[in-house]
Design an enzyme around this catalytic site. Structure first.
Site, PDB file in Angstrom:
ATOM      1  N   ARG A  81     -10.989  21.417  10.067  1.00 57.75           N
ATOM      2  CA  ARG A  81     -10.994  21.414   8.605  1.00 57.75           C
ATOM      3  C   ARG A  81     -12.366  20.963   8.101  1.00 57.75           C
ATOM      4  O   ARG A  81     -13.170  20.421   8.858  1.00 57.75           O
ATOM      5  CB  ARG A  81      -9.936  20.432   8.073  1.00 57.75           C
ATOM      6  CG  ARG A  81      -8.528  20.951   8.157  1.00 57.75           C
ATOM      7  CD  ARG A  81      -7.517  19.885   7.784  1.00 57.75           C
ATOM      8  NE  ARG A  81      -7.459  18.819   8.771  1.00 57.75           N
ATOM      9  CZ  ARG A  81      -6.742  17.710   8.642  1.00 57.75           C
ATOM     10  NH1 ARG A  81      -6.016  17.513   7.559  1.00 57.75           N
ATOM     11  NH2 ARG A  81      -6.725  16.792   9.591  1.00 57.75           N
TER      12      ARG A  81
ATOM     13  N   ASP B  57       0.423   8.875  13.041  1.00 61.51           N
ATOM     14  CA  ASP B  57      -0.862   8.426  12.486  1.00 61.51           C
ATOM     15  C   ASP B  57      -0.756   7.052  11.850  1.00 61.51           C
ATOM     16  O   ASP B  57      -1.765   6.413  11.575  1.00 61.51           O
ATOM     17  CB  ASP B  57      -1.419   9.449  11.473  1.00 61.51           C
ATOM     18  CG  ASP B  57      -0.480   9.686  10.308  1.00 61.51           C
ATOM     19  OD1 ASP B  57       0.703   9.289  10.386  1.00 61.51           O
ATOM     20  OD2 ASP B  57      -0.924  10.258   9.306  1.00 61.51           O
TER      21      ASP B  57
ATOM     22  N   TYR C 169      -9.639  10.386   4.999  1.00 63.80           N
ATOM     23  CA  TYR C 169      -8.450   9.731   5.557  1.00 63.80           C
ATOM     24  C   TYR C 169      -8.940   8.671   6.530  1.00 63.80           C
ATOM     25  O   TYR C 169      -9.729   8.985   7.431  1.00 63.80           O
ATOM     26  CB  TYR C 169      -7.589  10.733   6.335  1.00 63.80           C
ATOM     27  CG  TYR C 169      -6.814  11.706   5.488  1.00 63.80           C
ATOM     28  CD1 TYR C 169      -5.807  11.275   4.630  1.00 63.80           C
ATOM     29  CD2 TYR C 169      -7.061  13.062   5.571  1.00 63.80           C
ATOM     30  CE1 TYR C 169      -5.087  12.179   3.856  1.00 63.80           C
ATOM     31  CE2 TYR C 169      -6.344  13.981   4.806  1.00 63.80           C
ATOM     32  CZ  TYR C 169      -5.357  13.525   3.952  1.00 63.80           C
ATOM     33  OH  TYR C 169      -4.647  14.415   3.200  1.00 63.80           O
TER      34      TYR C 169
ATOM     35  N   LYS D 242     -11.249  13.460   8.522  1.00 63.12           N
ATOM     36  CA  LYS D 242     -10.649  12.451   9.402  1.00 63.12           C
ATOM     37  C   LYS D 242     -11.443  11.152   9.389  1.00 63.12           C
ATOM     38  O   LYS D 242     -12.585  11.106   8.938  1.00 63.12           O
ATOM     39  CB  LYS D 242     -10.588  12.985  10.841  1.00 63.12           C
ATOM     40  CG  LYS D 242      -9.581  14.102  11.049  1.00 63.12           C
ATOM     41  CD  LYS D 242      -8.178  13.776  10.534  1.00 63.12           C
ATOM     42  CE  LYS D 242      -7.451  12.741  11.357  1.00 63.12           C
ATOM     43  NZ  LYS D 242      -6.044  12.564  10.887  1.00 63.12           N
TER      44      LYS D 242
ATOM     45  N   HIS E  13      -6.496   5.769   7.573  1.00 61.91           N
ATOM     46  CA  HIS E  13      -5.330   5.238   8.288  1.00 61.91           C
ATOM     47  C   HIS E  13      -5.693   3.941   9.013  1.00 61.91           C
ATOM     48  O   HIS E  13      -5.433   3.773  10.195  1.00 61.91           O
ATOM     49  CB  HIS E  13      -4.756   6.282   9.255  1.00 61.91           C
ATOM     50  CG  HIS E  13      -4.218   7.489   8.548  1.00 61.91           C
ATOM     51  ND1 HIS E  13      -3.076   7.456   7.775  1.00 61.91           N
ATOM     52  CD2 HIS E  13      -4.681   8.752   8.470  1.00 61.91           C
ATOM     53  CE1 HIS E  13      -2.857   8.647   7.250  1.00 61.91           C
ATOM     54  NE2 HIS E  13      -3.826   9.450   7.647  1.00 61.91           N
TER      55      HIS E  13
ATOM     56  N   GLU F 149      -5.264   8.427   1.901  1.00 62.72           N
ATOM     57  CA  GLU F 149      -3.820   8.247   2.097  1.00 62.72           C
ATOM     58  C   GLU F 149      -3.219   7.141   1.246  1.00 62.72           C
ATOM     59  O   GLU F 149      -2.001   7.087   1.091  1.00 62.72           O
ATOM     60  CB  GLU F 149      -3.488   8.026   3.582  1.00 62.72           C
ATOM     61  CG  GLU F 149      -3.919   6.697   4.186  1.00 62.72           C
ATOM     62  CD  GLU F 149      -5.376   6.673   4.642  1.00 62.72           C
ATOM     63  OE1 GLU F 149      -6.089   7.671   4.421  1.00 62.72           O
ATOM     64  OE2 GLU F 149      -5.802   5.659   5.216  1.00 62.72           O
TER      65      GLU F 149
HETATM   66  N1  LIG Z   1       0.662  13.658  12.219  1.00 62.35           N
HETATM   67  C1  LIG Z   1       0.087  14.249  11.195  1.00 62.35           C
HETATM   68  O1  LIG Z   1      -0.723  15.151  11.361  1.00 62.35           O
HETATM   69  C2  LIG Z   1       0.457  13.863   9.795  1.00 62.35           C
HETATM   70  C3  LIG Z   1       0.094  14.661   8.700  1.00 62.35           C
HETATM   71  C4  LIG Z   1       0.519  14.281   7.419  1.00 62.35           C
HETATM   72  C5  LIG Z   1       1.264  13.104   7.243  1.00 62.35           C
HETATM   73  N2  LIG Z   1       1.571  12.351   8.336  1.00 62.35           N
HETATM   74  C6  LIG Z   1       2.372  11.109   8.242  1.00 62.35           C
HETATM   75  O2  LIG Z   1       3.743  11.400   8.046  1.00 62.35           O
HETATM   76  C7  LIG Z   1       4.386  10.226   7.549  1.00 62.35           C
HETATM   77  C8  LIG Z   1       5.322  10.580   6.410  1.00 62.35           C
HETATM   78  O3  LIG Z   1       4.537  10.980   5.271  1.00 62.35           O
HETATM   79  P1  LIG Z   1       5.218  11.440   3.892  1.00 62.35           P
HETATM   80  O4  LIG Z   1       4.127  12.006   3.056  1.00 62.35           O
HETATM   81  O5  LIG Z   1       6.435  12.250   4.127  1.00 62.35           O
HETATM   82  O6  LIG Z   1       5.647  10.021   3.270  1.00 62.35           O
HETATM   83  P2  LIG Z   1       6.671   9.803   2.052  1.00 62.35           P
HETATM   84  O7  LIG Z   1       6.331   8.483   1.446  1.00 62.35           O
HETATM   85  O8  LIG Z   1       6.733  10.993   1.168  1.00 62.35           O
HETATM   86  O9  LIG Z   1       8.094   9.682   2.773  1.00 62.35           O
HETATM   87  C9  LIG Z   1       8.441   8.605   3.588  1.00 62.35           C
HETATM   88  C10 LIG Z   1       9.931   8.425   3.491  1.00 62.35           C
HETATM   89  O10 LIG Z   1      10.330   7.445   4.472  1.00 62.35           O
HETATM   90  C11 LIG Z   1      11.447   6.781   3.907  1.00 62.35           C
HETATM   91  N3  LIG Z   1      11.740   5.550   4.650  1.00 62.35           N
HETATM   92  C12 LIG Z   1      11.173   4.336   4.560  1.00 62.35           C
HETATM   93  N4  LIG Z   1      11.775   3.488   5.406  1.00 62.35           N
HETATM   94  C13 LIG Z   1      12.744   4.187   6.061  1.00 62.35           C
HETATM   95  C14 LIG Z   1      13.712   3.881   7.048  1.00 62.35           C
HETATM   96  N5  LIG Z   1      13.815   2.645   7.564  1.00 62.35           N
HETATM   97  N6  LIG Z   1      14.537   4.865   7.486  1.00 62.35           N
HETATM   98  C15 LIG Z   1      14.434   6.127   6.981  1.00 62.35           C
HETATM   99  N7  LIG Z   1      13.555   6.466   6.032  1.00 62.35           N
HETATM  100  C16 LIG Z   1      12.714   5.518   5.584  1.00 62.35           C
HETATM  101  C17 LIG Z   1      11.014   6.557   2.465  1.00 62.35           C
HETATM  102  O11 LIG Z   1      12.133   6.212   1.630  1.00 62.35           O
HETATM  103  C18 LIG Z   1      10.420   7.901   2.123  1.00 62.35           C
HETATM  104  O12 LIG Z   1      11.364   8.797   1.567  1.00 62.35           O
HETATM  105  C19 LIG Z   1       3.224   9.286   7.170  1.00 62.35           C
HETATM  106  O13 LIG Z   1       3.037   8.322   8.193  1.00 62.35           O
HETATM  107  C20 LIG Z   1       2.030  10.196   7.104  1.00 62.35           C
HETATM  108  O14 LIG Z   1       0.806   9.510   7.315  1.00 62.35           O
HETATM  109  C21 LIG Z   1       1.173  12.700   9.587  1.00 62.35           C
END
Ligand SMILES: NC(=O)c1ccc[n+]([C@@H]2O[C@H](COP(=O)([O-])OP(=O)(O)OC[C@H]3O[C@@H](n4cnc5c(N)ncnc54)[C@H](O)[C@@H]3O)[C@@H](O)[C@H]2O)c1
Length: 372
Positions: free
Chosen positions: A15, A269, A94, A75, A96, A118
């Site tokens: 990206r 992440d 980002y 990143k 993190h 983030e």
């Molecule tokens: N690996 C990757 O490439 C990549 C890419 C984008 C985002 N992410 C990560 O994905 C994760 C989720 O991001 P998002 O945008 O969906 O966040 P978000 O805030 O939209 O959603 C998180 C959800 O988790 C819920 N939650 C909190 N505690 C909980 C529990 N104990 N049990 C169940 N649910 C619970 C919250 O209520 C919320 O609805 C983040 O860590 C983000 O950094 C990773």
């Protein structure tokens, strides 16, 4: 202001932080844009397109970092980039931080101002996390479906089943952006989908908008363990903003899962919400523990760079323009949204959740900004 866009150097990250259209908008606003040669190639943008937009093509990353007052990236800075950062330089990307103590300490030592996409908050929304979460949520199902195939070590099931053959069960921890997009994709393929969350308002919304093959379940240790034996694909999508992800599935719980079941921990992440997850790369995305295939790529959107670059820059450009036009001090003091994404200012940690993750001291961003 002089903005620098270096080529991303994290493994298989293609990206770029700015499209030619974005570069044009910044130049129109009176800024100078320096872009490292071929920085946009992985996303299908040529040097010529950037030059036509008014950006200056620079041949080496060292020069971009040395000349730019503000670096815009995708990143987190890699060690060689941390070494290039300097006091007073603004870096918008980002980070993190909460998942990486060495990065946090490294950036604190540079004296640079670190604004993390983030943690930028607009009301209850995280507008700069959203587009990449949308990509990762959609990809989680594609990657999970692939890993469930026998040649990949999976249990050899199709997510949607067949007429006369039951569909697979997909369990999603967290019904936020990632979880919702994953649920749409998995439901669209015909799987039985179970979203676990703790936010009842969110679950009410999901019940309203999701198709009938999606069920919401209040997330508790007992409910999660009860579901694991029936799960083909488990997607980790929990977030507690700025903090390390809570471990909702422990190593001992894997014994409850079927041989060849798959875990895609998108939350890796932020440290991952499945205890056995550790970050992997697109080169070598999976590993197996106790017969369960783990996919834990920390930069999933990097595999679809063109879609991701458009999604990311659509969201970041207004904030890049704001930060470039006001500078770090006025941005933090005059715009509460920019204050929420200031994680490190002039060698001081300014985000409470990051400080909590490492038991470190922190100071309010507005307090530090007033001294700049
Ligand atoms: N690996 C990757 O490439 C990549 C890419 C984008 C985002 N992410 C990560 O994905 C994760 C989720 O991001 P998002 O945008 O969906 O966040 P978000 O805030 O939209 O959603 C998180 C959800 O988790 C819920 N939650 C909190 N505690 C909980 C529990 N104990 N049990 C169940 N649910 C619970 C919250 O209520 C919320 O609805 C983040 O860590 C983000 O950094 C990773």
């Amino acid at each position: 202001m002089i903005l620098g866009i270096p080529k991303e150097i994290k493994v298989l990250e293609a990206r770029v932080a700015l499209t030619p259209t974005g570069a044009h908008a910044l130049v129109e606003a009176g800024h100078t844009v320096l872009i490292e040669t071929s920085a946009g190639c992985g996303s299908g943008f040529s040097n010529e397109e950037y030059a036509a937009a008014g950006a200056k093509i620079v041949s080496h990353a060292d020069e971009v970092w040395a000349k730019a007052e503000m670096i815009v990236k995708v990143k987190e800075p890699q060690p060689v980039e941390i070494a290039r950062a300097r006091p007073g330089q603004t870096i918008f990307t980002y980070f993190h931080f909460a998942a990486d103590r060495a990065l946090t300490e490294g950036m604190l030592a540079t004296g640079a101002h670190c604004f993390a996409y983030e943690t930028l908050q607009d009301g209850r929304h995280l507008p700069l996390l959203t587009p990449m979460s949308e990509v990762a949520g959609r990809m989680a199902v594609q990657e999970g479906a692939k890993a469930l195939q026998a040649p990949q070590g999976g249990r050899g099931v199709l997510l949607g089943g067949l007429p006369g053959v039951a569909p697979s069960n997909v369990m999603i921890l967290g019904g936020g952006v990632v979880g919702t997009q994953a649920a749409w994709m998995a439901a669209g393929l015909g799987a039985n989908v179970y979203i676990f969350d703790v936010d009842l308002e969110r679950m009410r919304y999901l019940e309203d908008v999701m198709p009938p093959n999606v069920t919401t379940i209040y997330s508790s240790r007992g409910a999660i363990r009860e579901m694991l034996p029936h799960t083909d694909l488990l997607i980790g999508a929990v977030l507690i903003m700025g903090a390390r992800a809570p471990k909702l599935v422990l190593k001992e719980d894997l014994k409850l899962m079927q041989n060849g079941a798959v875990i895609v921990d998108v939350a890796v992440d932020q440290g991952g919400c499945i205890e056995t997850c550790r970050p992997t790369t697109h080169e070598n995305p999976t590993f197996v523990i106790d017969g369960v295939v783990h996919y834990c790529v920390a930069n999933m959107p990097g595999a679809v760079p063109r879609t991701s670059t458009f999604g990311l820059t659509n969201a970041t450009l207004p904030y890049v323009l704001r930060l470039a036009s006001s500078g770090p001090k006025n941005a933090v003091l005059n715009d509460p949204r920019m204050a929420t994404c200031a994680n490190v200012l002039a060698g001081k940690l300014t985000h409470s959740a990051v400080a909590k993750a490492f038991d470190m001291e922190w100071t309010a961003a507005t307090e530090v900004a007033a001294t700049l």
